[in-house]
Design an enzyme around this catalytic site. Structure first.
Site, PDB file in Angstrom:
ATOM      1  N   SER A  17     -27.227 -21.051  34.661  1.00  0.00           N
ATOM      2  CA  SER A  17     -27.783 -19.846  34.037  1.00  0.00           C
ATOM      3  C   SER A  17     -27.768 -18.707  35.039  1.00  0.00           C
ATOM      4  O   SER A  17     -27.875 -18.924  36.253  1.00  0.00           O
ATOM      5  CB  SER A  17     -29.221 -20.164  33.629  1.00  0.00           C
ATOM      6  N   TYR A  69     -37.763 -22.770  35.494  1.00  0.00           N
ATOM      7  CA  TYR A  69     -36.508 -22.982  34.755  1.00  0.00           C
ATOM      8  C   TYR A  69     -35.313 -22.585  35.625  1.00  0.00           C
ATOM      9  O   TYR A  69     -34.379 -23.370  35.834  1.00  0.00           O
ATOM     10  CB  TYR A  69     -36.512 -22.167  33.443  1.00  0.00           C
ATOM     11  N   LYS A 106     -32.143 -24.804  37.736  1.00  0.00           N
ATOM     12  CA  LYS A 106     -30.695 -24.536  37.686  1.00  0.00           C
ATOM     13  C   LYS A 106     -30.138 -24.347  39.104  1.00  0.00           C
ATOM     14  O   LYS A 106     -29.036 -24.811  39.412  1.00  0.00           O
ATOM     15  CB  LYS A 106     -30.403 -23.317  36.808  1.00  0.00           C
TER      16      LYS A 106
HETATM   17  C1  UD1 Z   1     -33.128 -16.791  30.364  1.00  0.00           C
HETATM   18  C2  UD1 Z   1     -31.892 -16.750  31.233  1.00  0.00           C
HETATM   19  C3  UD1 Z   1     -30.656 -17.132  30.431  1.00  0.00           C
HETATM   20  C4  UD1 Z   1     -30.880 -18.440  29.682  1.00  0.00           C
HETATM   21  C5  UD1 Z   1     -32.128 -18.301  28.836  1.00  0.00           C
HETATM   22  C6  UD1 Z   1     -32.454 -19.594  28.147  1.00  0.00           C
HETATM   23  C7  UD1 Z   1     -32.421 -14.998  32.807  1.00  0.00           C
HETATM   24  C8  UD1 Z   1     -32.125 -13.637  33.288  1.00  0.00           C
HETATM   25  N1  UD1 Z   1     -31.720 -15.416  31.752  1.00  0.00           N
HETATM   26  O1  UD1 Z   1     -33.008 -15.770  29.424  1.00  0.00           O
HETATM   27  O2  UD1 Z   1     -29.576 -17.295  31.313  1.00  0.00           O
HETATM   28  O3  UD1 Z   1     -29.769 -18.706  28.882  1.00  0.00           O
HETATM   29  O4  UD1 Z   1     -33.229 -18.008  29.679  1.00  0.00           O
HETATM   30  O5  UD1 Z   1     -33.622 -19.454  27.390  1.00  0.00           O
HETATM   31  O6  UD1 Z   1     -33.235 -15.702  33.375  1.00  0.00           O
HETATM   32  N2  UD1 Z   1     -38.190 -10.491  25.298  1.00  0.00           N
HETATM   33  C9  UD1 Z   1     -39.077  -9.637  24.696  1.00  0.00           C
HETATM   34  N3  UD1 Z   1     -39.852 -10.127  23.694  1.00  0.00           N
HETATM   35  C10 UD1 Z   1     -39.765 -11.428  23.272  1.00  0.00           C
HETATM   36  C11 UD1 Z   1     -38.836 -12.292  23.902  1.00  0.00           C
HETATM   37  C12 UD1 Z   1     -38.062 -11.786  24.919  1.00  0.00           C
HETATM   38  O7  UD1 Z   1     -39.193  -8.457  25.039  1.00  0.00           O
HETATM   39  O8  UD1 Z   1     -40.512 -11.805  22.366  1.00  0.00           O
HETATM   40  C13 UD1 Z   1     -37.329  -9.964  26.362  1.00  0.00           C
HETATM   41  C14 UD1 Z   1     -37.505 -10.699  27.685  1.00  0.00           C
HETATM   42  O9  UD1 Z   1     -38.538 -10.112  28.448  1.00  0.00           O
HETATM   43  C15 UD1 Z   1     -36.123 -10.484  28.294  1.00  0.00           C
HETATM   44  C16 UD1 Z   1     -35.191 -10.427  27.077  1.00  0.00           C
HETATM   45  O10 UD1 Z   1     -36.013 -10.161  25.968  1.00  0.00           O
HETATM   46  O11 UD1 Z   1     -36.068  -9.245  28.942  1.00  0.00           O
HETATM   47  C17 UD1 Z   1     -34.456 -11.717  26.845  1.00  0.00           C
HETATM   48  O12 UD1 Z   1     -35.404 -12.793  26.861  1.00  0.00           O
HETATM   49  P1  UD1 Z   1     -35.009 -14.262  26.414  1.00  0.00           P
HETATM   50  O13 UD1 Z   1     -34.216 -14.203  25.151  1.00  0.00           O
HETATM   51  O14 UD1 Z   1     -36.243 -15.078  26.426  1.00  0.00           O
HETATM   52  O15 UD1 Z   1     -34.007 -14.751  27.509  1.00  0.00           O
HETATM   53  P2  UD1 Z   1     -34.153 -14.747  29.135  1.00  0.00           P
HETATM   54  O16 UD1 Z   1     -35.477 -15.244  29.525  1.00  0.00           O
HETATM   55  O17 UD1 Z   1     -33.683 -13.436  29.640  1.00  0.00           O
END
Ligand code: UD1
Length: 343
Positions: free
Chosen positions: A131, A156, A160
């Site tokens: 990841s 997490y 990785k």
């Molecule tokens: C992380 C990993 C990614 C992995 C994924 C698996 C990083 C940078 N990326 O993704 O490689 O495949 O985990 O789950 O670590 N958000 C909101 N509101 C919400 C949910 C999310 O604002 O309700 C925002 C988060 O703060 C983030 C973005 O959306 O900025 C994406 O979040 P999410 O879809 O959870 O993935 P990551 O945590 O970025």
């Protein structure tokens, strides 16, 4: 050259990326597929969906990869294993913050057991789901595979990083592993018949968006005061089918002995940094649905911004992402509508 009887073991094959990758394997190769999944975050129904879309069958086994005796018992009868694609892992950043040991145990024990099995059976080719979280808060964007890995922001991401290190120490002669660093896989198969199906309340942005659009969830943007163009976090969203396609390319890359080291690493992202607010706007545009959302505090464990330089995967794997952000959102929305229709 491979024989038609060769088998690929796919762990986590009922899960989100695993299921899309099995479709890709069944529709573009002659390999037999054996999927292993204990349905900790998936259901057997995804196997029926895969078979329907691919119009081909495959074998499946239900057990926990952390159980070494069971792993050996169940897998030692499988002949002609050309490779293992290892998806099965926990993947929620926030869940890993509240229950780190669950992540260290599950993600690392399963990897150790599988690598041991691969060595014992003289399996040559292994693909590991890593990841972009391994980069932490990188000094410079976009990140290349050479970018220094900073401290992981979550357990997490740390699993990785450790997983990659384990692989580098283990794969030094016969066993080769492609380490694929996914950025943010989203979207669903273009058929609309399979997609992400978290058993509990999702933690990832896109399933939360599509559920919010049908009134099943509320949407909070985690922080809008970051040092980014609109204050929300930046990610590199990549269509799950593009990720699936990269796995088949990575597998053939190893089988055709094109790798220059035992553990080549590739970034799988589009190269475009997209903010949370931009992702929401794209969804609103393609779905015609206005989303109600609130701005909340930052989420613990999140990095602020990360997106990929994907040159290496383009050059070495001859891979390129086909789908853009609007396609990702449109396909995720199509899948949500399939779920709503009870299909
Ligand atoms: C992380 C990993 C990614 C992995 C994924 C698996 C990083 C940078 N990326 O993704 O490689 O495949 O985990 O789950 O670590 N958000 C909101 N509101 C919400 C949910 C999310 O604002 O309700 C925002 C988060 O703060 C983030 C973005 O959306 O900025 C994406 O979040 P999410 O879809 O959870 O993935 P990551 O945590 O970025």
């Amino acid at each position: 050259m491979k024989e038609t009887t060769q088998t690929i073991i796919v762990t986590g094959g009922a899960g989100y990326i695993g299921s899309h990758t099995i479709i890709e394997l069944l529709t573009t190769t002659d390999f037999n597929v054996v999927s292993i999944d204990n349905f900790s975050n998936s259901t057997p129904a995804s196997y029926d969906r895969i078979k329907k879309i691919a119009n081909r069958s495959f074998e499946s086994l239900n057990f926990d990869l952390c159980n070494e005796a069971e792993l050996n018992g169940q897998l030692s009868n499988i002949k002609n294993i050309a490779g293992i694609i290892h998806f099965a892992a926990y993947k929620s950043v926030p869940e890993s913050m509240t229950n780190p040991l669950l992540y260290y145990h599950n993600n690392l024990t399963s990897l150790n057991n599988l690598l041991k099995f691969a060595l014992k059976q003289n399996i040559k080719n292994f693909i590991f789901s890593s990841s972009c979280s391994v980069y932490g808060n990188a000094d410079k964007l976009p990140v290349t595979e050479e970018t220094e890995l900073k401290k992981a922001e979550s357990p997490y991401g740390h699993t990785k990083q450790i997983g990659e290190d384990i692989i580098r120490f283990v794969c030094r002669s016969e066993l080769n592993t492609v380490i694929l660093r996914y950025f943010n896989p989203v979207g669903a198969h273009t058929s609309g018949q399979i997609g992400e199906f978290p058993l509990n309340r999702p933690n990832n942005l896109v399933p939360i968006i599509t559920q919010a659009a049908v009134g099943k969830n509320s949407l909070t943007v985690f922080g809008d005061k970051f040092d980014t163009r609109d204050g929300s976090c930046i990610r590199d969203y990549i269509h799950v089918s593009d990720i699936a396609n990269a796995h088949v390319k990575a597998l053939n890359y190893l089988i055709d002995k094109k790798n220059k080291s035992n553990t080549p690493v590739f970034n799988l992202g589009t190269g475009d940094g997209v903010s949370v607010l931009e992702a929401i706007k794209s969804f609103e545009k393609v779905s015609g649905k206005k989303l109600n959302y609130t701005i909340g505090p930052p989420r613990e464990g999140d990095v602020v911004a990360v997106y990929a330089d994907n040159t290496l995967a383009r050059n070495e794997l001859s891979w390129q992402p086909k789908f853009g952000l609007d396609d990702m959102m449109a396909s995720a929305w199509k899948w949500q509508q399939t779920l709503e229709a009870g299909n």
